[in-house]
Design an enzyme around this catalytic site. Structure first.
Site, PDB file in Angstrom:
ATOM      1  N   GLU A  80      59.435   6.317   9.618  1.00 33.61           N
ATOM      2  CA  GLU A  80      60.124   5.019   9.641  1.00 33.61           C
ATOM      3  C   GLU A  80      59.153   3.881   9.350  1.00 33.61           C
ATOM      4  O   GLU A  80      59.415   2.991   8.538  1.00 33.61           O
ATOM      5  CB  GLU A  80      60.756   4.759  11.021  1.00 33.61           C
ATOM      6  N   ASN A 122      56.526  11.222   7.357  1.00 31.77           N
ATOM      7  CA  ASN A 122      55.413  11.138   8.304  1.00 31.77           C
ATOM      8  C   ASN A 122      54.152  11.730   7.679  1.00 31.77           C
ATOM      9  O   ASN A 122      54.216  12.677   6.888  1.00 31.77           O
ATOM     10  CB  ASN A 122      55.743  11.759   9.666  1.00 31.77           C
ATOM     11  N   CYS A 146      60.917   6.993  17.454  1.00 38.18           N
ATOM     12  CA  CYS A 146      60.046   6.860  18.630  1.00 38.18           C
ATOM     13  C   CYS A 146      59.937   5.380  19.010  1.00 38.18           C
ATOM     14  O   CYS A 146      60.331   4.491  18.247  1.00 38.18           O
ATOM     15  CB  CYS A 146      58.667   7.439  18.329  1.00 38.18           C
ATOM     16  N   CYS A 148      58.149   2.967  16.561  1.00 36.71           N
ATOM     17  CA  CYS A 148      58.951   2.583  15.388  1.00 36.71           C
ATOM     18  C   CYS A 148      60.049   1.597  15.785  1.00 36.71           C
ATOM     19  O   CYS A 148      60.375   0.679  15.029  1.00 36.71           O
ATOM     20  CB  CYS A 148      59.553   3.823  14.724  1.00 36.71           C
ATOM     21  N   GLU A 196      50.365  12.951   8.892  1.00 44.12           N
ATOM     22  CA  GLU A 196      49.554  13.233  10.077  1.00 44.12           C
ATOM     23  C   GLU A 196      48.066  13.238   9.763  1.00 44.12           C
ATOM     24  O   GLU A 196      47.656  13.152   8.600  1.00 44.12           O
ATOM     25  CB  GLU A 196      50.008  14.566  10.682  1.00 44.12           C
ATOM     26  N   CYS A 244      54.467   7.590  11.521  1.00 43.37           N
ATOM     27  CA  CYS A 244      55.856   8.067  11.467  1.00 43.37           C
ATOM     28  C   CYS A 244      56.508   7.655  10.141  1.00 43.37           C
ATOM     29  O   CYS A 244      56.116   6.660   9.513  1.00 43.37           O
ATOM     30  CB  CYS A 244      56.683   7.466  12.585  1.00 43.37           C
TER      31      CYS A 244
HETATM   32  N1  THU Z   1      57.836  11.367  13.905  1.00 49.56           N
HETATM   33  C1  THU Z   1      58.374  10.520  12.974  1.00 49.56           C
HETATM   34  O1  THU Z   1      57.906  10.454  11.833  1.00 49.56           O
HETATM   35  N2  THU Z   1      59.427   9.766  13.339  1.00 49.56           N
HETATM   36  C2  THU Z   1      60.073   9.857  14.533  1.00 49.56           C
HETATM   37  O2  THU Z   1      61.018   9.130  14.777  1.00 49.56           O
HETATM   38  C3  THU Z   1      59.617  10.836  15.545  1.00 49.56           C
HETATM   39  C4  THU Z   1      58.293  11.442  15.281  1.00 49.56           C
HETATM   40  C5  THU Z   1      56.724  12.220  13.485  1.00 49.56           C
HETATM   41  C6  THU Z   1      55.375  11.883  14.008  1.00 49.56           C
HETATM   42  C7  THU Z   1      54.659  13.204  13.934  1.00 49.56           C
HETATM   43  O3  THU Z   1      54.155  13.378  12.622  1.00 49.56           O
HETATM   44  C8  THU Z   1      55.750  14.244  14.147  1.00 49.56           C
HETATM   45  O4  THU Z   1      56.971  13.540  13.938  1.00 49.56           O
HETATM   46  C9  THU Z   1      55.756  14.867  15.530  1.00 49.56           C
HETATM   47  O5  THU Z   1      55.657  13.919  16.517  1.00 49.56           O
END
Ligand code: THU
Length: 333
Positions: free
Chosen positions: A243, A230, A274, A277, A232, A241
């Site tokens: 995925e 991920n 999430c 994704c 940000e 994310c």
């Molecule tokens: N996140 C993911 O990368 N994948 C998921 O399946 C759940 C959430 C990340 C997004 C963000 O950077 C952090 O987790 C918190 O939400």
């Protein structure tokens, strides 16, 4: 505990401070485990070439590793006159080159990495292992208990300690044991490899805001693995994310058919993707999604199980027609 320390390599400059911390870590381990003070352990630092050779000879694994543990009481040899010396615990062999590489990768000092590897190995000598997820949890907890004594625990350092290389391997196998192998084609080596790669990708996560690193790996129809973490942004909504990062990387390299996706995080239960994704997985109809965590727990689902009412291309086509007609009608009328 008597520690017979030797630095048998010259590839990495190991400062005196590193030896001191390594000794301190082992002594803390000995105290926690109430080992008699006569207990003896050997610690040898070698280079990658030498540990590679030892790994090949003793574990039939043809590559260098970070640490090897040789417990003396495991030897099948007949006892010598007077019996084996009960105080000799065994030998710890650490690749200084690998320790330096891992320290760099995880952004901490060589001292800390060597101390961690020494504790990990000492616990092996004391009979701990990490083949099953439950044993691994126990071993990790024990590592933490010792690291706390020398103020090097996760809490002290504000971050997760990486697993030793051999622990990572066993974990991948524990993960395989937990899999439903309905589709043999999808199980096997790829899953272990995807898990290891997703955990490695997770180390690259850019998560200054959530501090929640996630790693993912997708397997394409031709067997290539793409990974993602991920990423940000100060404008939170722009964060991507792990995925989707992995899937988009694969698509941009020309892949559109996927065999499976694996996602991993440091959650207690396997980490579920999430909704956004899941919608992207539905776009490419990814037949199998493996949700995992650091302990190697795993749960499987198909994209359709994850998002039973996902939005689709078909709906888009239907809705688009109606909207255009409606719009056209409005203009004419
Ligand atoms: N996140 C993911 O990368 N994948 C998921 O399946 C759940 C959430 C990340 C997004 C963000 O950077 C952090 O987790 C918190 O939400």
């Amino acid at each position: 505990m008597i520690i017979n320390y030797r630095n048998d390599q010259n590839k990495v400059d190991v400062p005196k401070e590193a030896e001191r911390l390594l000794r301190k870590a082992l002594q803390a381990g000995a105290r926690v485990h109430k080992l008699p003070k006569e207990t003896e352990v050997g610690v040898t630092l070698v280079d990658n070439a030498e540990i590679h050779e030892l790994n090949r000879m003793y574990r039939q694994v043809d590559r260098p590793t970070d640490v090897l543990s040789f417990a003396l009481d495991e030897a099948d040899e007949p006892a010598e006159v007077g019996g084996p010396d009960e105080h000799l615990l065994g030998d710890i062999v650490i690749s200084a080159e690998m320790a330096r590489k891992q320290a760099e990768e995880f952004g901490h000092s060589l001292e800390r990495e060597l101390a961690y590897l020494a504790i990990h190995s000492l616990l092996h000598l004391l009979g701990y292992d990490h083949k099953k997820a439950a044993d691994k949890k126990l071993m990790r907890a024990e590592e933490e208990r010792i690291l706390e004594k020398i103020h090097l625990s996760q809490d002290d350092l504000g971050g997760g300690l990486p697993l030793a290389d051999d622990a990572q391997e066993d974990l991948a196998h524990a993960l395989l044991d937990g899999l439903d192998k309905r589709d043999v084609d999808l199980a096997g080596d790829s899953v272990a490899e995807m898990f290891e790669k997703a955990r490695a990708a997770m180390e690259q996560a850019y998560v200054p805001y959530s501090k929640f690193p996630v790693g993912a790996a997708v397997l394409t129809d031709d067997g290539t693995i793409y990974t993602g973490c991920n990423v940000e942004n100060a404008s939170y909504g722009l964060s991507l994310c792990a995925e989707r990062n992995a899937i988009f990387k694969a698509v941009s390299e020309g892949h559109r058919t996927f065999r499976m996706l694996l996602v991993t995080g440091n959650t207690t239960a396997p980490l579920a993707p999430c909704g956004a994704c899941c919608q992207v997985m539905a776009e490419f109809k990814i037949p199998r999604v493996l949700m995992t965590n650091a302990a190697g727990d795993v749960q499987e689902a198909t994209y359709a199980e994850l998002l039973p009412f996902g939005f689709s291309e078909e709906e888009l086509a239907e809705g688009r027609g109606t909207a255009e007609e409606k719009h056209a009608g409005e203009t004419v009328g």
